[in-house]
Design a protein around this motif. Structure first.
Motif, PDB file in Angstrom:
ATOM      1  N   VAL A  12     120.008 -24.632  14.009  1.00 46.59           N
ATOM      2  CA  VAL A  12     120.813 -25.902  14.355  1.00 46.59           C
ATOM      3  C   VAL A  12     120.725 -26.129  15.804  1.00 46.59           C
ATOM      4  O   VAL A  12     121.038 -25.234  16.509  1.00 46.59           O
ATOM      5  N   VAL A 137     118.335 -30.149  12.660  1.00 46.42           N
ATOM      6  CA  VAL A 137     118.648 -28.721  11.856  1.00 46.42           C
ATOM      7  C   VAL A 137     117.280 -28.583  10.989  1.00 46.42           C
ATOM      8  O   VAL A 137     116.278 -29.151  10.967  1.00 46.42           O
ATOM      9  N   GLY A 142     119.067 -26.047   5.736  1.00 38.53           N
ATOM     10  CA  GLY A 142     119.011 -27.236   6.359  1.00 38.53           C
ATOM     11  C   GLY A 142     120.005 -28.386   5.696  1.00 38.53           C
ATOM     12  O   GLY A 142     120.642 -29.131   6.349  1.00 38.53           O
ATOM     13  N   LEU A 145     123.463 -27.614   6.397  1.00 37.67           N
ATOM     14  CA  LEU A 145     123.730 -27.628   8.013  1.00 37.67           C
ATOM     15  C   LEU A 145     123.918 -29.331   8.073  1.00 37.67           C
ATOM     16  O   LEU A 145     124.965 -29.682   8.782  1.00 37.67           O
ATOM     17  N   TYR A 146     123.172 -30.018   7.469  1.00 39.44           N
ATOM     18  CA  TYR A 146     123.537 -31.526   7.689  1.00 39.44           C
ATOM     19  C   TYR A 146     124.902 -31.799   7.228  1.00 39.44           C
ATOM     20  O   TYR A 146     125.550 -32.698   7.814  1.00 39.44           O
ATOM     21  N   CYS A 149     127.202 -30.455   9.785  1.00 36.59           N
ATOM     22  CA  CYS A 149     127.333 -31.043  11.260  1.00 36.59           C
ATOM     23  C   CYS A 149     127.836 -32.576  11.201  1.00 36.59           C
ATOM     24  O   CYS A 149     128.269 -33.139  12.196  1.00 36.59           O
ATOM     25  N   LEU A 170     127.397 -23.849  11.759  1.00 34.55           N
ATOM     26  CA  LEU A 170     126.439 -22.903  11.211  1.00 34.55           C
ATOM     27  C   LEU A 170     126.869 -21.835  10.080  1.00 34.55           C
ATOM     28  O   LEU A 170     126.247 -21.533   9.070  1.00 34.55           O
TER      29      LEU A 170
END
Length: 204
Positions: A12, A137, A142, A145-146, A149, A170
């Motif tokens: 990220v 990311v 992924g 992480l979306y 974040c 993370l």
């Protein structure tokens, strides 16, 4: 299982106020088997320029060597370091050249430009770029992480707050992905320099 999930990763990059950060997990594994916990997936390409590579680790190492070569040739010919935006275009071109038999890597580029400020971009395995003003990311973590974040990021964060935010995003994400984790590393790029810290995380 897709070849992109063979090794597993979570990368990220995030933008703050006159600073930018990139972070990745440290796991090196083959499918569900963990081989090592000290694998670097983020590489320093310049004083204030980093690239993170997710995907197949053999292609990651090949691409790293190609980037090093092209950067050195650029520095010799142009007599100046490559700017982040130019490097992003270079990476995109290298990937698109091999679009019919692609490198199985999805890069994340992160840098601090003296003129234009923070820069982040990500691309798919044939080099289609996405430029963002908040975060990008990549990797098997992924989707997780979306989520983290989107929840944690806010504009105009100072370097310390940016470090805390990207670290928590993370760590929370890789805990939900069995192919990523086992420690993490964070690079925060500011006008004064680069701050690198390693994070401990769950080892299961």
């Amino acid at each position: 299982m897709s070849i992109m999930q063979y090794n597993g990763s979570g990368i990220v990059a995030m933008v703050g106020k006159d600073c930018v950060a990139i972070a990745s997990d440290m796991r090196y594994g083959i499918q569900q088997q963990t081989i090592a916990t000290n694998m670097h997936k983020v590489f320093k390409m310049g004083d204030k320029l980093f690239v993170g590579l997710s995907g197949l680790i053999t292609d990651m190492q090949t691409l790293k060597q190609k980037f090093d070569f092209r950067l050195k040739m650029y520095a010799l010919r142009e007599n100046r370091p490559m700017r982040p935006k130019v490097f992003s275009n270079l990476v995109s071109t290298i990937l698109y050249e091999k679009r019919f038999g692609p490198f199985f890597c999805e890069p994340v580029i992160c840098g601090l430009d003296e003129k234009e400020g923070p820069f982040i971009s990500a691309m798919d395995l044939i080099g289609a770029p996405v430029l963002a003003k908040d975060f990008v990311v990549s990797g098997t973590a992924g989707e997780e992480l979306y989520g983290t974040c989107e929840a944690f990021w806010k504009p105009n964060m100072e370097p310390d707050e940016l470090f805390e935010t990207i670290s928590q995003a993370l760590l929370a994400a890789v805990d939900r992905d069995c192919l990523a984790g086992w420690g993490a590393i964070v690079h925060v790029i500011t006008k004064k320099g680069v701050i690198t810290k390693k994070l401990k995380s769950r080892q299961d």
